[in-house]
Design a protein around this motif. Structure first.
Motif, PDB file in Angstrom:
ATOM      1  N   GLY A 114     -17.985 -26.676 -22.231  1.00  0.00           N
ATOM      2  CA  GLY A 114     -16.839 -26.061 -20.984  1.00  0.00           C
ATOM      3  C   GLY A 114     -15.708 -27.052 -20.899  1.00  0.00           C
ATOM      4  O   GLY A 114     -15.076 -27.573 -22.044  1.00  0.00           O
ATOM      5  N   VAL A 115     -15.138 -27.152 -19.676  1.00  0.00           N
ATOM      6  CA  VAL A 115     -13.962 -27.807 -19.622  1.00  0.00           C
ATOM      7  C   VAL A 115     -14.405 -29.161 -18.776  1.00  0.00           C
ATOM      8  O   VAL A 115     -15.349 -29.010 -18.243  1.00  0.00           O
ATOM      9  N   TYR A 116     -13.288 -30.075 -18.707  1.00  0.00           N
ATOM     10  CA  TYR A 116     -13.845 -31.412 -17.999  1.00  0.00           C
ATOM     11  C   TYR A 116     -14.290 -31.424 -16.620  1.00  0.00           C
ATOM     12  O   TYR A 116     -15.279 -31.548 -16.464  1.00  0.00           O
ATOM     13  N   TYR A 118      -2.756 -21.962  -9.696  1.00  0.00           N
ATOM     14  CA  TYR A 118      -3.149 -20.665 -10.341  1.00  0.00           C
ATOM     15  C   TYR A 118      -3.619 -20.849 -12.068  1.00  0.00           C
ATOM     16  O   TYR A 118      -3.369 -21.881 -12.248  1.00  0.00           O
ATOM     17  N   CYS A 119      -4.291 -19.889 -12.441  1.00  0.00           N
ATOM     18  CA  CYS A 119      -4.890 -20.000 -13.933  1.00  0.00           C
ATOM     19  C   CYS A 119      -3.871 -19.481 -14.702  1.00  0.00           C
ATOM     20  O   CYS A 119      -3.592 -18.260 -14.533  1.00  0.00           O
ATOM     21  N   PRO A 120      -3.319 -20.195 -15.616  1.00  0.00           N
ATOM     22  CA  PRO A 120      -2.029 -19.520 -16.400  1.00  0.00           C
ATOM     23  C   PRO A 120      -2.363 -18.372 -17.113  1.00  0.00           C
ATOM     24  O   PRO A 120      -1.560 -17.390 -17.408  1.00  0.00           O
ATOM     25  N   ILE A 121      -3.748 -18.284 -17.562  1.00  0.00           N
ATOM     26  CA  ILE A 121      -4.104 -17.011 -18.574  1.00  0.00           C
ATOM     27  C   ILE A 121      -4.268 -15.701 -17.740  1.00  0.00           C
ATOM     28  O   ILE A 121      -3.625 -14.789 -17.987  1.00  0.00           O
ATOM     29  N   HIS A 122      -5.246 -15.961 -16.563  1.00  0.00           N
ATOM     30  CA  HIS A 122      -5.284 -14.644 -15.639  1.00  0.00           C
ATOM     31  C   HIS A 122      -3.759 -14.342 -15.013  1.00  0.00           C
ATOM     32  O   HIS A 122      -3.636 -13.145 -14.534  1.00  0.00           O
ATOM     33  N   HIS A 123      -2.979 -15.397 -14.559  1.00  0.00           N
ATOM     34  CA  HIS A 123      -1.901 -15.141 -13.766  1.00  0.00           C
ATOM     35  C   HIS A 123      -0.851 -14.226 -14.624  1.00  0.00           C
ATOM     36  O   HIS A 123       0.162 -13.676 -13.942  1.00  0.00           O
ATOM     37  N   ILE A 168     -13.918 -24.675  -7.609  1.00  0.00           N
ATOM     38  CA  ILE A 168     -14.764 -25.542  -8.446  1.00  0.00           C
ATOM     39  C   ILE A 168     -13.672 -26.303  -9.557  1.00  0.00           C
ATOM     40  O   ILE A 168     -14.092 -27.249  -9.981  1.00  0.00           O
ATOM     41  N   ASN A 169     -12.958 -25.396  -9.848  1.00  0.00           N
ATOM     42  CA  ASN A 169     -11.937 -25.857 -10.876  1.00  0.00           C
ATOM     43  C   ASN A 169     -10.852 -26.555 -10.242  1.00  0.00           C
ATOM     44  O   ASN A 169      -9.673 -26.477  -9.810  1.00  0.00           O
ATOM     45  N   SER A 170     -11.415 -28.054  -9.950  1.00  0.00           N
ATOM     46  CA  SER A 170     -10.678 -29.232  -9.305  1.00  0.00           C
ATOM     47  C   SER A 170     -11.314 -30.442  -9.581  1.00  0.00           C
ATOM     48  O   SER A 170     -12.435 -30.356 -10.221  1.00  0.00           O
ATOM     49  N   GLY A 193      -9.299 -29.630 -21.020  1.00  0.00           N
ATOM     50  CA  GLY A 193      -9.188 -29.573 -19.563  1.00  0.00           C
ATOM     51  C   GLY A 193      -8.917 -28.201 -19.003  1.00  0.00           C
ATOM     52  O   GLY A 193      -9.033 -27.390 -19.760  1.00  0.00           O
ATOM     53  N   CYS A 194      -8.626 -28.168 -17.584  1.00  0.00           N
ATOM     54  CA  CYS A 194      -8.227 -26.948 -16.882  1.00  0.00           C
ATOM     55  C   CYS A 194      -6.898 -27.034 -16.469  1.00  0.00           C
ATOM     56  O   CYS A 194      -6.712 -28.041 -15.582  1.00  0.00           O
ATOM     57  N   GLU A 195      -6.027 -26.361 -16.900  1.00  0.00           N
ATOM     58  CA  GLU A 195      -4.634 -26.403 -16.357  1.00  0.00           C
ATOM     59  C   GLU A 195      -4.511 -26.210 -14.714  1.00  0.00           C
ATOM     60  O   GLU A 195      -3.701 -26.835 -14.209  1.00  0.00           O
ATOM     61  N   MET A 196      -5.336 -25.245 -14.349  1.00  0.00           N
ATOM     62  CA  MET A 196      -5.449 -25.119 -12.790  1.00  0.00           C
ATOM     63  C   MET A 196      -5.820 -25.904 -12.047  1.00  0.00           C
ATOM     64  O   MET A 196      -5.212 -26.508 -11.027  1.00  0.00           O
ATOM     65  N   ALA A 197      -6.912 -26.717 -12.526  1.00  0.00           N
ATOM     66  CA  ALA A 197      -7.557 -27.930 -11.834  1.00  0.00           C
ATOM     67  C   ALA A 197      -6.394 -29.057 -11.858  1.00  0.00           C
ATOM     68  O   ALA A 197      -6.460 -29.867 -10.885  1.00  0.00           O
ATOM     69  N   CYS A 251     -19.015 -18.676 -20.469  1.00  0.00           N
ATOM     70  CA  CYS A 251     -18.810 -17.588 -21.368  1.00  0.00           C
ATOM     71  C   CYS A 251     -17.683 -17.383 -22.052  1.00  0.00           C
ATOM     72  O   CYS A 251     -17.171 -16.593 -22.652  1.00  0.00           O
ATOM     73  N   TYR A 252     -16.678 -18.593 -21.625  1.00  0.00           N
ATOM     74  CA  TYR A 252     -15.226 -18.637 -22.552  1.00  0.00           C
ATOM     75  C   TYR A 252     -15.422 -19.312 -23.456  1.00  0.00           C
ATOM     76  O   TYR A 252     -14.360 -19.421 -24.217  1.00  0.00           O
ATOM     77  N   GLN A 253     -16.515 -19.922 -23.867  1.00  0.00           N
ATOM     78  CA  GLN A 253     -16.724 -20.590 -24.933  1.00  0.00           C
ATOM     79  C   GLN A 253     -16.490 -19.633 -26.401  1.00  0.00           C
ATOM     80  O   GLN A 253     -16.840 -18.687 -26.328  1.00  0.00           O
ATOM     81  N   PRO A 307     -11.014 -12.339 -10.126  1.00  0.00           N
ATOM     82  CA  PRO A 307     -10.041 -12.637  -9.120  1.00  0.00           C
ATOM     83  C   PRO A 307      -9.125 -13.470  -9.146  1.00  0.00           C
ATOM     84  O   PRO A 307      -8.481 -14.003  -8.184  1.00  0.00           O
ATOM     85  N   GLU A 308      -9.163 -14.388 -10.419  1.00  0.00           N
ATOM     86  CA  GLU A 308      -7.956 -15.246 -10.785  1.00  0.00           C
ATOM     87  C   GLU A 308      -6.670 -14.526 -11.226  1.00  0.00           C
ATOM     88  O   GLU A 308      -5.852 -15.159 -11.283  1.00  0.00           O
ATOM     89  N   CYS A 309      -6.825 -13.138 -11.268  1.00  0.00           N
ATOM     90  CA  CYS A 309      -5.648 -12.334 -11.364  1.00  0.00           C
ATOM     91  C   CYS A 309      -4.910 -12.450 -10.139  1.00  0.00           C
ATOM     92  O   CYS A 309      -5.256 -12.383  -9.057  1.00  0.00           O
ATOM     93  N   ILE A 329      -6.579 -15.807 -23.654  1.00  0.00           N
ATOM     94  CA  ILE A 329      -7.325 -16.990 -24.542  1.00  0.00           C
ATOM     95  C   ILE A 329      -7.108 -18.327 -23.687  1.00  0.00           C
ATOM     96  O   ILE A 329      -6.071 -18.625 -23.840  1.00  0.00           O
ATOM     97  N   CYS A 330      -8.114 -19.057 -23.092  1.00  0.00           N
ATOM     98  CA  CYS A 330      -7.989 -19.958 -22.729  1.00  0.00           C
ATOM     99  C   CYS A 330      -8.191 -21.109 -23.924  1.00  0.00           C
ATOM    100  O   CYS A 330      -9.324 -21.426 -24.049  1.00  0.00           O
ATOM    101  N   GLU A 331      -7.048 -21.746 -24.333  1.00  0.00           N
ATOM    102  CA  GLU A 331      -7.067 -22.529 -25.639  1.00  0.00           C
ATOM    103  C   GLU A 331      -7.960 -23.708 -25.316  1.00  0.00           C
ATOM    104  O   GLU A 331      -8.862 -24.264 -26.336  1.00  0.00           O
ATOM    105  N   SER A 332      -7.992 -24.458 -24.021  1.00  0.00           N
ATOM    106  CA  SER A 332      -8.774 -25.543 -23.794  1.00  0.00           C
ATOM    107  C   SER A 332     -10.143 -25.191 -23.993  1.00  0.00           C
ATOM    108  O   SER A 332     -10.937 -26.165 -24.486  1.00  0.00           O
ATOM    109  N   MET A 333     -10.622 -23.929 -23.616  1.00  0.00           N
ATOM    110  CA  MET A 333     -12.292 -23.754 -23.573  1.00  0.00           C
ATOM    111  C   MET A 333     -12.587 -23.608 -24.893  1.00  0.00           C
ATOM    112  O   MET A 333     -13.795 -23.795 -25.390  1.00  0.00           O
ATOM    113  N   LYS A 334     -11.690 -23.130 -25.810  1.00  0.00           N
ATOM    114  CA  LYS A 334     -11.976 -22.961 -27.299  1.00  0.00           C
ATOM    115  C   LYS A 334     -11.897 -24.179 -27.955  1.00  0.00           C
ATOM    116  O   LYS A 334     -12.083 -24.081 -29.229  1.00  0.00           O
TER     117      LYS A 334
HETATM  118 FE1  SF4 Z   1      -8.889 -23.558 -15.962  1.00  0.00          FE
HETATM  119 FE2  SF4 Z   1      -7.874 -20.746 -16.570  1.00  0.00          FE
HETATM  120 FE3  SF4 Z   1      -8.851 -22.013 -18.403  1.00  0.00          FE
HETATM  121 FE4  SF4 Z   1     -10.473 -21.288 -16.590  1.00  0.00          FE
HETATM  122  S1  SF4 Z   1      -9.186 -19.874 -17.887  1.00  0.00           S
HETATM  123  S2  SF4 Z   1     -10.410 -23.545 -17.728  1.00  0.00           S
HETATM  124  S3  SF4 Z   1      -9.194 -21.638 -14.735  1.00  0.00           S
HETATM  125  S4  SF4 Z   1      -6.959 -22.757 -17.402  1.00  0.00           S
END
Ligand code: SF4
Ligand code: 13P
Length: 307
Positions: free
Chosen positions: A58-60, A169-174, A111-113, A83-87, A23-25, A197-199, A257-262
């Motif tokens: 999605g991401v990697y 942490y997820c930089p976007i939610h954090h 799962i983000n690992s 990619g995912c910065e948190m993973a 859903c972040y796509q 809940p990533e907030c 915005i998760c730039e990676s997802m976009k």
């Molecule tokens: Fe990773 Fe956060 Fe992007 Fe989800 S929103 S893919 S946790 S950086």
């Protein structure tokens, strides 16, 4: 765009491919997706598809999870930079040090690992089943990684289980602050706040509802309210606005915005299917170990108990 969508749909048929989209796509990707949802739903769909090829919009780590679940299928990620910065905040070495510091405690990984990290954890979870997964272990203490915010939130919902969190942490939610919440609440009095809940804990504790991407979307669907404040990635808000044009949505701050997802675009998806790139590969031994961690989660999500 219509032409591109038709070309993608034709390729999908020719190659017996299925497209899974988070859903972040970018929302236009839903036009070619067979399944759109949160991390749990998409991993469940990957596990049961009969298609010969999976394209993961999605991401990697998501594409890697699909490959672990379906080692005999071709799994594609349309943009190799997604990619995912948190993973990436925890690698195998850091996981081993964390376990060494707190020995003999069950280890739950979000799962983000990476596959390597999953291969040395006991059970996986997503944001929609994290409380049930930790609870199912019936342990006095658990190690939880990489997301400290999700781990803290889980702990507040369990009766006495100590959740020892890794510092990820997820930089976007954090990035969402109490000031953001108070300001938006003041501007929108009486409007319910729905948060992921990533907030941070202090944000979750101010929310009227905390849940995964799908949880938030279902809350809106089932609520008689006409306006909501949303504290999660913008893709969720874009879809809510599209699906509920009669309701109003206020995103808690502009840059969620998760730039990676976009990074994935419809063009990328077309090229990915056409050229069968970028193919995800996972080392066989790592994959088999990581599969146990993911399958254990899927079993609990079906039955409610860890084996
Ligand atoms: Fe990773 Fe956060 Fe992007 Fe989800 S929103 S893919 S946790 S950086
Ligand atoms: P969910 O899909 O479980 O809501 O997780 C959100 C997320 O950050 C995915 O990377």
């Amino acid at each position: 765009m219509k032409e591109l969508i038709e070309k993608i749909n034709k390729l999908k048929q020719e190659k017996n491919a299925v497209i899974l989209a988070h859903c972040y796509q970018n929302a236009e990707i839903d036009e070619v997706a067979d399944f759109v949802g949160d991390s749990l739903y998409l991993s469940q769909m990957a596990a049961k598809t009969n298609a010969s090829m999976i394209l993961f919009a999605g991401v990697y780590f998501m594409a890697q999870t699909a490959k672990i679940l379906c080692p005999d299928k071709k799994v594609l990620l349309p943009n190799k930079m997604a990619g995912c910065e948190m993973a990436d905040m925890i690698n195998l070495q850091q996981l081993r040090e964390f376990k060494h510091k707190y020995p003999n405690i069950p280890v739950v990984c979000y799962i983000n690992s990476t596959a390597e990290v999953k291969s040395e954890c006991d059970i996986c979870c997503t944001s929609s089943n994290a409380i049930n997964i930790v609870d199912s272990l019936k342990a006095g203490k658990v190690l939880f990684l990489p997301d400290k915010n999700l781990g803290r939130w889980v702990e507040t919902h369990l009766n006495g289980t100590q959740v020892i969190t890794y510092d990820g942490y997820c930089p976007i939610h954090h990035n969402i602050t109490v000031e953001d919440v108070l300001k938006t609440k003041k501007e929108n009095p009486g409007v319910k706040l729905l948060a992921h809940p990533e907030c941070k804990e202090e944000i979750s504790s101010l929310a009227d509802f905390v849940g995964s991407t799908t949880g938030i979307m279902n809350f809106v669907k089932n609520s008689p309210e006409k306006k909501f404040i949303i504290a999660t990635e913008k893709g969720v808000v874009d879809r809510l606005k599209r699906d509920y044009p009669q309701k109003d949505f206020v995103i808690i701050k502009d840059n969620l915005i998760c730039e990676s997802m976009k990074l994935n675009t419809l063009e990328d998806i077309y090229h990915s299917l056409n050229n069968e790139t970028y193919e995800i590969k996972v080392d066989k031994d790592i994959s088999q170990k990581a599969l146990k961690c993911i399958e254990r989660m899927l079993d609990v999500s079906k039955t409610g108990a860890a084996k």
